[in-house]
Scaffold this motif. Structure first.
Motif, short mmCIF file in Angstrom:
data_model
loop_
_atom_site.label_atom_id
_atom_site.label_comp_id
_atom_site.label_asym_id
_atom_site.label_seq_id
_atom_site.Cartn_x
_atom_site.Cartn_y
_atom_site.Cartn_z
N ASP A 28 28.66 54.53 53.24
CA ASP A 28 28.99 55.62 53.96
C ASP A 28 29.78 56.75 53.67
O ASP A 28 29.63 57.83 53.88
CB ASP A 28 29.47 54.89 55.24
CG ASP A 28 28.50 54.22 56.42
OD1 ASP A 28 27.37 54.51 56.19
OD2 ASP A 28 29.00 53.24 57.04
N ASP A 29 30.88 56.25 52.81
CA ASP A 29 31.90 57.14 52.42
C ASP A 29 31.24 58.20 51.25
O ASP A 29 31.29 59.32 51.08
CB ASP A 29 32.86 56.41 51.47
CG ASP A 29 33.68 55.62 52.11
OD1 ASP A 29 33.92 55.63 53.36
OD2 ASP A 29 34.47 54.76 51.75
N VAL A 65 20.18 62.18 53.82
CA VAL A 65 21.67 61.75 53.90
C VAL A 65 22.27 62.72 54.98
O VAL A 65 22.58 63.84 54.67
CB VAL A 65 22.27 62.18 52.45
CG1 VAL A 65 23.77 62.05 52.73
CG2 VAL A 65 21.70 61.05 51.47
N ARG A 66 22.30 62.11 56.18
CA ARG A 66 23.03 62.83 57.40
C ARG A 66 22.50 64.13 57.46
O ARG A 66 23.09 64.99 57.71
CB ARG A 66 24.49 62.95 56.98
CG ARG A 66 25.11 61.72 56.80
CD ARG A 66 26.64 61.75 56.95
NE ARG A 66 27.36 60.61 56.92
CZ ARG A 66 28.60 60.04 56.88
NH1 ARG A 66 29.53 61.04 57.31
NH2 ARG A 66 29.07 58.83 56.79
N GLU A 121 27.78 59.25 51.19
CA GLU A 121 26.97 60.08 52.42
C GLU A 121 28.12 61.08 52.94
O GLU A 121 27.54 62.28 52.93
CB GLU A 121 26.24 59.35 53.44
CG GLU A 121 25.21 58.57 52.95
CD GLU A 121 24.37 57.63 53.95
OE1 GLU A 121 24.69 57.88 55.17
OE2 GLU A 121 23.22 57.15 53.78
N ALA A 122 29.24 60.48 53.25
CA ALA A 122 30.14 61.75 53.92
C ALA A 122 30.47 62.75 52.86
O ALA A 122 30.70 63.79 52.93
CB ALA A 122 31.39 61.01 54.54
N THR A 173 32.21 52.02 45.52
CA THR A 173 31.41 51.47 45.95
C THR A 173 31.12 50.24 45.13
O THR A 173 31.75 50.00 44.07
CB THR A 173 30.16 52.22 45.61
OG1 THR A 173 29.80 52.16 44.42
CG2 THR A 173 30.34 53.73 46.30
N ASP A 226 26.53 46.43 49.53
CA ASP A 226 26.44 47.48 50.52
C ASP A 226 27.79 48.10 50.97
O ASP A 226 27.96 48.61 52.08
CB ASP A 226 25.61 47.08 51.82
CG ASP A 226 24.04 46.74 51.31
OD1 ASP A 226 23.75 47.42 50.42
OD2 ASP A 226 23.47 46.01 51.87
N LYS A 227 28.67 48.24 50.17
CA LYS A 227 29.91 48.75 50.38
C LYS A 227 30.17 50.10 49.70
O LYS A 227 29.65 50.37 48.66
CB LYS A 227 31.01 47.89 49.80
CG LYS A 227 30.91 46.41 50.46
CD LYS A 227 32.38 45.58 50.18
CE LYS A 227 32.37 44.33 50.76
NZ LYS A 227 33.51 43.65 50.11
N HIS A 264 16.91 52.83 50.92
CA HIS A 264 16.81 51.54 51.90
C HIS A 264 15.54 50.90 51.62
O HIS A 264 14.81 50.25 52.55
CB HIS A 264 16.73 51.97 53.43
CG HIS A 264 17.93 52.73 53.76
ND1 HIS A 264 19.46 52.12 53.81
CD2 HIS A 264 18.27 53.91 54.24
CE1 HIS A 264 20.20 52.93 54.37
NE2 HIS A 264 19.51 54.05 54.34
#
Length: 369
Positions: free
Chosen positions: A279-280, A176-177, A282-283, A270, A275-276, A153
């Motif tokens: 989240d996927d 990351v999470r 990181e999951a 991605t 910024d797409k 970030h």
């Protein structure tokens, strides 16, 4: 002005016989005076070094004595077993319960099962404590630096359309999470005659060999090359997430071939510039190492390499005792392995540990503490 006065006061105090605290001295004194045990003292160091909230909670649990309590329960079970054997041998005239082979199997089996439960948390605990060495690899200009900036970030890495911009490895810790990643953005791996870039590529290969996790980045807008396939080969057998980046471009990559090369490993798409897909990604990382979630906040994690090694040794000596019991060896001989198991568990909490090890452990602390 306040800092100046404090500095002058410190100089005056040192001049009149005071001294600076040694690394870990306050925690060491607490240990030596019986206020905390050794595993709790190590929890202080882990708390200082924690990179994420999850890692901090694990360290706090250790500092509060969660691991110590479990170890003390197991040691008490073993101590009672040894004492019962001693009574049977030394005072046979007393009407004490005899330590039979069946009873020994029950007690030692209980210890092995409990040690196994602790060791099951070791993989996750060590990751939370030390972080995952994570190498971002790929050909030049596939979006490796954009990936690092997206995870951090912050614009830590230079992003341009010119291949070979990154000439060296860049390192940064990211969360990351709840999983700490020691992220390494590597120079694009390719054959080059540029001396500086060549050094960067060699460092990239070294980072790849030492990584716990590989983030292999591909370009959606370019066909798969021999260099891409070579990267899959280099990452064979390693934990990896395959990333097809630049989904905002016209597709030229063969996705069916990518899935074949991924060989069941996570595959995410991605577009880091937009910024797409973060989240996927990181999951996918969380699922790969923690199946999407960590244990509850009150879980006892074993995260320290020293503790893990001692638990493994204790399990082995307990297993030796169990094996000997099952072939009906004399109880007094089996007791030797039971006693050794008790001693090894004691080293975790500092009940049976050498002074040199204590000095070494506390020397790793920051000044004072």
């Amino acid at each position: 002005m306040d800092w100046f006065l404090l500095t002058e006061f410190s100089k005056l105090a040192l001049k009149h016989g005071a001294r600076l605290a040694e690394p870990g001295e306050f925690t060491k004194r607490a240990f030596l005076n019986g206020r905390i045990d050794l595993s709790q003292a190590e929890g202080v160091m882990d708390l200082i070094r924690a990179k994420t909230d999850r890692a901090m909670n694990v360290a706090l649990g250790q500092l509060e004595g969660r691991l110590s309590k479990k170890i003390k329960v197991l040691r008490q079970e073993l101590l009672e077993t040894v004492a019962q054997v001693e009574v049977n041998i030394d005072y046979p005239e007393y009407d004490a319960e005899a330590m039979t082979h069946d009873l020994m199997i029950e007690k030692v089996g209980f210890v092995i099962r409990e040690v196994d439960k602790l060791l099951e948390t070791a993989g996750q605990g060590k990751i939370l404590r030390e972080g995952l060495a994570t190498a971002i690899i790929g050909r030049p200009n596939v979006g490796k630096s954009s990936l690092m900036n997206s995870l951090v970030h912050e614009n830590k890495a230079i992003v341009t359309d010119i291949p070979g911009t990154t000439r060296d490895t860049l390192e940064e810790y990211v969360n990351v999470r709840g999983v700490p990643l020691r992220l390494v953005d590597t120079a694009g791996i390719r054959e080059t005659e540029d001396i500086v870039e060549k050094l960067g590529v060699e460092r990239s290969r070294k980072a790849l060999r030492e990584a716990d996790l590989i983030l292999l980045v591909l370009n959606h807008g370019e066909e798969l090359s021999m260099e891409d396939e070579a990267l899959f080969e280099a990452a064979a057998g390693m934990n990896a997430v395959v990333i097809v980046n630049k989904m905002d471009t016209v597709r030229k990559i063969n996705l069916e071939r990518v899935e074949q090369l991924a060989a069941g490993r996570p595959l995410v798409t991605t577009a880091f510039i937009e910024d797409k897909g973060i989240d996927d990604l990181e999951a996918a990382i969380a699922n790969l190492f923690f199946e999407g979630a960590l244990e509850g906040e009150d879980a006892t994690y074993v995260s320290n390499t020293r503790h893990i090694a001692l638990l493994e040794q204790a399990k082995q000596t307990a297993q030796d005792a169990l094996d000997a019991t099952e072939v009906a060896m004399p109880i007094d001989l089996i007791q030797i392995d039971v006693t050794r198991t008790w001693e090894l568990l004691g080293e975790i909490i500092g009940d049976s540990v050498q002074d040199s090890l204590i000095d070494q452990l506390f020397s790793q602390f920051c000044l004072g503490k």
